[in-house]
Design a protein around this motif. Structure first.
Motif, PDB file in Angstrom:
ATOM      1  N   GLY A 286      29.452 -12.505  -5.892  1.00 27.26           N
ATOM      2  CA  GLY A 286      28.383 -13.676  -5.977  1.00 27.26           C
ATOM      3  C   GLY A 286      27.609 -14.492  -5.938  1.00 27.26           C
ATOM      4  O   GLY A 286      26.941 -15.204  -6.387  1.00 27.26           O
ATOM      5  N   SER A 287      26.533 -13.522  -6.105  1.00 27.81           N
ATOM      6  CA  SER A 287      24.996 -13.721  -6.612  1.00 27.81           C
ATOM      7  C   SER A 287      24.747 -13.573  -8.092  1.00 27.81           C
ATOM      8  O   SER A 287      25.504 -13.370  -8.480  1.00 27.81           O
ATOM      9  CB  SER A 287      24.462 -11.734  -5.901  1.00 27.81           C
ATOM     10  N   GLU A 288      23.917 -15.094  -7.427  1.00 28.92           N
ATOM     11  CA  GLU A 288      23.781 -15.086  -9.009  1.00 28.92           C
ATOM     12  C   GLU A 288      22.197 -14.284  -9.707  1.00 28.92           C
ATOM     13  O   GLU A 288      21.540 -13.772  -9.088  1.00 28.92           O
ATOM     14  CB  GLU A 288      22.801 -17.182  -8.811  1.00 28.92           C
ATOM     15  N   VAL A 289      22.383 -14.059 -11.093  1.00 25.97           N
ATOM     16  CA  VAL A 289      21.614 -13.327 -11.720  1.00 25.97           C
ATOM     17  C   VAL A 289      20.694 -14.607 -12.987  1.00 25.97           C
ATOM     18  O   VAL A 289      21.517 -15.321 -13.118  1.00 25.97           O
ATOM     19  CB  VAL A 289      21.861 -12.666 -12.688  1.00 25.97           C
ATOM     20  N   MET A 290      19.877 -14.206 -13.110  1.00 31.28           N
ATOM     21  CA  MET A 290      19.275 -15.247 -14.149  1.00 31.28           C
ATOM     22  C   MET A 290      18.543 -14.098 -15.671  1.00 31.28           C
ATOM     23  O   MET A 290      18.583 -12.640 -15.419  1.00 31.28           O
ATOM     24  CB  MET A 290      17.563 -15.866 -13.558  1.00 31.28           C
ATOM     25  N   ALA A 291      19.017 -14.965 -17.277  1.00 26.01           N
ATOM     26  CA  ALA A 291      18.158 -14.046 -18.393  1.00 26.01           C
ATOM     27  C   ALA A 291      17.009 -13.518 -18.357  1.00 26.01           C
ATOM     28  O   ALA A 291      16.929 -13.849 -16.992  1.00 26.01           O
ATOM     29  CB  ALA A 291      18.266 -15.435 -19.136  1.00 26.01           C
ATOM     30  N   ALA A 292      17.075 -12.512 -19.371  1.00 23.20           N
ATOM     31  CA  ALA A 292      15.404 -11.807 -18.972  1.00 23.20           C
ATOM     32  C   ALA A 292      15.516 -10.863 -17.622  1.00 23.20           C
ATOM     33  O   ALA A 292      14.290 -10.254 -17.593  1.00 23.20           O
ATOM     34  CB  ALA A 292      14.464 -13.025 -19.350  1.00 23.20           C
ATOM     35  N   THR A 293      16.196 -10.875 -16.587  1.00 21.21           N
ATOM     36  CA  THR A 293      15.836 -10.410 -15.856  1.00 21.21           C
ATOM     37  C   THR A 293      16.695  -8.955 -16.007  1.00 21.21           C
ATOM     38  O   THR A 293      17.408  -8.661 -16.578  1.00 21.21           O
ATOM     39  CB  THR A 293      16.489 -10.542 -14.677  1.00 21.21           C
ATOM     40  N   ILE A 294      16.100  -7.545 -14.997  1.00 16.23           N
ATOM     41  CA  ILE A 294      16.512  -6.160 -15.363  1.00 16.23           C
ATOM     42  C   ILE A 294      17.405  -5.648 -14.197  1.00 16.23           C
ATOM     43  O   ILE A 294      17.232  -5.955 -13.485  1.00 16.23           O
ATOM     44  CB  ILE A 294      15.500  -5.490 -16.324  1.00 16.23           C
ATOM     45  N   ASN A 295      18.922  -5.172 -15.235  1.00 17.10           N
ATOM     46  CA  ASN A 295      19.726  -4.942 -14.211  1.00 17.10           C
ATOM     47  C   ASN A 295      18.882  -2.977 -13.806  1.00 17.10           C
ATOM     48  O   ASN A 295      19.333  -2.450 -15.064  1.00 17.10           O
ATOM     49  CB  ASN A 295      20.935  -4.567 -14.416  1.00 17.10           C
ATOM     50  N   ILE A 296      18.527  -2.769 -12.598  1.00 23.54           N
ATOM     51  CA  ILE A 296      18.486  -1.904 -12.186  1.00 23.54           C
ATOM     52  C   ILE A 296      19.039  -0.185 -12.321  1.00 23.54           C
ATOM     53  O   ILE A 296      19.011   0.626 -12.738  1.00 23.54           O
ATOM     54  CB  ILE A 296      17.086  -1.804 -11.175  1.00 23.54           C
ATOM     55  N   GLN A 297      20.594  -0.207 -11.264  1.00 27.12           N
ATOM     56  CA  GLN A 297      21.010   0.760 -11.189  1.00 27.12           C
ATOM     57  C   GLN A 297      22.507   0.299 -11.426  1.00 27.12           C
ATOM     58  O   GLN A 297      22.513   1.451 -12.497  1.00 27.12           O
ATOM     59  CB  GLN A 297      21.333   0.243  -9.449  1.00 27.12           C
ATOM     60  N   ASN A 298      23.183   0.157 -11.133  1.00 24.13           N
ATOM     61  CA  ASN A 298      24.351   0.042 -11.929  1.00 24.13           C
ATOM     62  C   ASN A 298      25.231  -0.562 -12.891  1.00 24.13           C
ATOM     63  O   ASN A 298      24.847  -2.138 -13.254  1.00 24.13           O
ATOM     64  CB  ASN A 298      25.941   0.448 -10.175  1.00 24.13           C
ATOM     65  N   GLY A 308      22.629 -20.175 -23.283  1.00 26.73           N
ATOM     66  CA  GLY A 308      21.596 -21.028 -24.735  1.00 26.73           C
ATOM     67  C   GLY A 308      20.091 -21.808 -24.172  1.00 26.73           C
ATOM     68  O   GLY A 308      19.486 -20.993 -23.236  1.00 26.73           O
ATOM     69  N   LYS A 309      19.556 -22.699 -24.029  1.00 26.58           N
ATOM     70  CA  LYS A 309      19.375 -23.059 -23.735  1.00 26.58           C
ATOM     71  C   LYS A 309      19.049 -23.697 -22.566  1.00 26.58           C
ATOM     72  O   LYS A 309      18.175 -24.671 -22.429  1.00 26.58           O
ATOM     73  CB  LYS A 309      18.607 -25.081 -24.553  1.00 26.58           C
ATOM     74  N   ASN A 310      20.220 -23.760 -22.078  1.00 26.87           N
ATOM     75  CA  ASN A 310      20.700 -23.944 -20.754  1.00 26.87           C
ATOM     76  C   ASN A 310      20.179 -22.909 -19.329  1.00 26.87           C
ATOM     77  O   ASN A 310      19.603 -23.012 -18.524  1.00 26.87           O
ATOM     78  CB  ASN A 310      22.076 -24.482 -19.887  1.00 26.87           C
ATOM     79  N   THR A 311      19.527 -21.545 -19.788  1.00 23.37           N
ATOM     80  CA  THR A 311      18.915 -20.774 -18.848  1.00 23.37           C
ATOM     81  C   THR A 311      18.479 -21.640 -18.313  1.00 23.37           C
ATOM     82  O   THR A 311      17.301 -21.869 -19.051  1.00 23.37           O
ATOM     83  CB  THR A 311      19.605 -19.582 -19.454  1.00 23.37           C
TER      84      THR A 311
END
Length: 733
Positions: A286-298, A308-311
């Protein structure tokens, strides 16, 4: 397969979009096409072995629409690298040709019997090659602008170079004219001017590269490929091919390709590259995530919401590419001054030449002084003085999650008089808690929560979401609400199980002619005194209970208030909440001015009242709910905590809810405007000293003229001075 993004103009309705999809989609080699009428855009996938990009664009033009290629930021990054390499190669070629001119004369003299009449034509030909390989591109731009009566930063140097080149041509064609002039000085001057011009161009590209470094870093973080689940199978696709609603798998250590919502897994996400601050945040379903951020754990699975251009990232980059739309007064002044300056220099150069001729000097002196003036006049200086500091500042702030609409907003921030804060969710954490549930004697509490929870389930207000969550935790089963009506700044009313239910503040109860209960009203007063927001609930126009809601003050609110007080910037809190609650928050933050118990319309009127006193006012609110107030303020500051980044209504958008970003933006704006002021002083002093020397005012005293070669070198020196001044800015923000 190749992808093509186009901006398509001249579409009048959705039927136009369907027409383009039908006709272009039927062309052999076009694999897919999606045309978005509201955004005037088209996303096309095609087989480059069968059809070219140019053919697709021409096909759209044939059906009377105007396509324009949208360059991805990654393509612009490649172009910048290619441009830099191109000019380095030109510098090498021109340097070799210059060496031939410098040492060619010595070599020729040692060749017995070499025809002397060929010497000057040979060196003129070499000089022509230097101009062709070095600055012919600039000359074309300058010529095009001249015939259109438009200015360009290459115009003066091109005119100066053309003057010398024509002089060299006359000396070559008529060898016996002005025998006292050393032809080699002319050829060497031209080549050195070309080399210096290329060096200035390389310097400019290097500065541009540093300015774009923050955005280039963001672009480089975006993965080119992503794993998408299609028809139950996990496949690897280009990031640009991901569609909204698709499921993407992201392993630990990988970069998230699009904005989305986690639908499987628990992990920690590093968002520092987009938000600019904050530790790694734990994210769950349910949490929001953004493009170009890094998944650290799992490993997680996300459902794409913006692609595309809407991120969020694409919107940041798009805003930074539109800075010219939101120019500051200093930028506009710089552009106007540059145009006037160019005309003045052309006049000064002409007057100087005729003055020397009138005083009896020879043609060589007239040509050299006028050329030196044209070359030494630095039209680049306005760009480096204003645009570079502003663009650097905007991109630096963007890398910290602070988005500003151009230099116009920076300029206003540097002159700000007052900051007006909305209370709920801005100064407070916006995560309210129910602390008290008080019902009318004899009224069942569970029944009370059923009515309240069912009604509030129809609202998206933060308080409503909190009430619904509280009721769910109490195992309350909701009934379907009907005819619900939200009353701005007061509450909500609707029909539950055939009975009218009203929930909101005291004002709403009074307007709805609710029969009040003295005990419940007294309980609400006690809640207010204890810094709780009372929410009244009535059924069939009879008060049946009241709940107490508490919200805590953000730590960053305390810090921003301290810093704004230090800068002697006035602060005001506006709130739809009651006066006692608002006053308590103000006292905690040492804010003297409050306006409580008001509606959205009254917030706008409050802003207008300050503006009528000639104050420059910033309003800090939520980008969606407070849009009208943000628009009214001189600087609308929107605090966003999700991926729905609202850029249209606000002048400044913070990608998270850290109020310290306001301090950072104001301090940066002050530093940028100070740097621009210093740059203008450097520019003025440079021309005040350099132009008289170039005009030859010391010739009667010293008998010496400034060599044209020194002119571009002095330009480079002035740019270096500005670069050094701008470097101080990089350290301070």
């Amino acid at each position: 397969m190749e992808n093509l993004m186009l901006k398509i103009r001249d579409m009048h309705c959705a039927t136009c979009a369907q027409k383009i999809e039908k006709i272009i989609g039927a062309i052999k080699g076009v694999l897919s096409i999606t045309v978005n009428f509201p955004n005037e855009s088209a996303a096309i996938s095609y087989d480059e072995k069968i059809i070219s990009e140019k053919t697709i664009i021409k096909a759209i033009e044939k059906i009377d629409y105007t396509p324009e290629k949208i360059e991805l930021e990654s393509e612009k990054l490649k172009k910048r690298k290619t441009e830099l390499q191109k000019w380095i190669k030109r510098m090498i070629v021109c340097a070799i040709l210059t060496l031939l001119i410098l040492f060619g004369e010595i070599i020729i003299r040692k060749i017995d019997g070499f025809p002397t009449f060929l010497v000057n034509p040979i060196f003129f030909a070499l000089t022509s090659l230097v101009i062709y390989f070095g600055v012919f591109e600039f000359c074309k731009i300058a010529y095009t602008n001249i015939i259109k009566f438009k200015n360009s930063k290459y115009l003066l140097s091109t005119v100066g170079l053309a003057l010398l080149y024509i002089y060299a041509l006359i000396l070559t064609l008529i060898p016996n004219i002005t025998p006292y002039v050393n032809r080699m000085i002319i050829h060497q001057s031209i080549t050195f001017i070309v080399l210096a011009t290329i060096a200035i161009r390389l310097l400019g590209l290097n500065i541009e590269r540093k300015l774009k470094a923050n955005i280039d870093n963001l672009v480089s973080l975006q993965p080119k490929k992503a794993r998408v689940v299609r028809n139950g199978t996990e496949i690897e696709v280009d990031t640009n091919d991901i569609k909204a609603g698709e499921v993407i798998k992201v392993n630990a250590g990988e970069t998230i390709p699009v904005d989305g919502i986690i639908i499987q897994g628990i992990t920690k996400i590093n968002e520092v590259m987009v938000t600019g601050s904050g530790p790694e945040e734990e994210k769950t379903v349910g949490s929001e995530v953004m493009a170009a951020t890094i998944n650290i754990q799992n490993t997680i699975a996300i459902k794409a919401t913006q692609v595309g251009k809407n991120t969020t990232l694409s919107q940041i980059i798009s805003l930074l590419n539109q800075t010219k739309k939101y120019q500051s007064k200093k930028e506009k002044f710089g552009e106007k001054a540059n145009n006037i300056f160019t005309i003045l220099i052309l006049i000064v150069a002409a007057v100087t030449a005729f003055t020397w001729l009138y005083l009896g000097a020879n043609t060589f002196v007239a040509i050299m002084t006028s050329t030196s003036i044209l070359i030494i006049a630095n039209t680049y200086i306005f760009e480096y003085a204003t645009l570079n500091p502003i663009n650097f500042g905007l991109e630096k702030l963007a890398s910290r999650g602070i988005l500003l609409k151009g230099g116009k907003t920076l300029e206003k921030l540097s002159r700000i008089d007052r900051v007006v804060f909305d209370k709920t969710g801005i100064l407070t954490n916006g995560i309210p808690e129910i602390t008290n549930v008080i019902t009318k004697p004899g009224f069942n509490e569970k029944r009370f929560l059923i009515l309240l929870g069912s009604l509030e389930s129809a609202s998206n207000h933060p308080f409503a979401e909190m009430i619904v969550e509280y009721c769910k935790n109490e195992k309350i089963t909701f009934q379907k609400p009907y005819d619900c009506r939200y009353i701005e700044g007061q509450g909500i009313m609707g029909i539950i199980e055939g009975e009218e239910v009203v929930a909101g503040n005291l004002k709403l109860m009074e307007q709805s002619n609710v029969q009040m209960d003295s005990e419940l009203k007294h309980a609400a007063e006690i809640l207010s005194r204890n810094v709780r927001t009372p929410i009244f609930v009535a059924k069939s126009r009879i008060l049946i209970g009241v709940i107490g809601v508490a919200d805590t003050i953000k730590e960053s609110a305390k810090e921003v208030a301290v810093n704004l007080n230090k800068q002697k910037i006035q602060m005001t809190i506006v709130s739809g909440d009651n006066e006692k609650i608002t006053e308590h928050i103000a006292n905690e933050l040492r804010i003297k001015d409050i306006v409580a118990d008001i509606l959205q319309k009254e917030k706008i009127e409050t802003i207008q009242a300050f503006q009528d006193k000639k104050e420059i006012v910033a309003f800090v609110g939520n980008g969606i709910n407070d849009a009208p107030v943000l628009i009214q303020a001189d600087i609308g500051i929107s605090m966003n905590t999700g991926t729905d980044t609202e850029l249209e209504s606000s002048d400044m958008t913070c990608i998270n809810d850290d109020l310290n970003k306001i301090n950072s933006a104001i301090n940066s704006a002050n530093a940028i405007m100070k740097t621009i002021g210093n740059n203008f002083k450097i520019s003025f002093l440079y021309h005040l000293i350099a132009l008289p020397i170039a005009a030859g005012v010391f010739l009667p005293i010293t008998g010496m003229l400034i060599h044209p070669v020194l002119a571009p070198l002095s330009v480079a020196a002035s740019i270096a001075l500005l670069k050094e001044n701008n470097a101080k800015l990089r350290k301070s923000i």
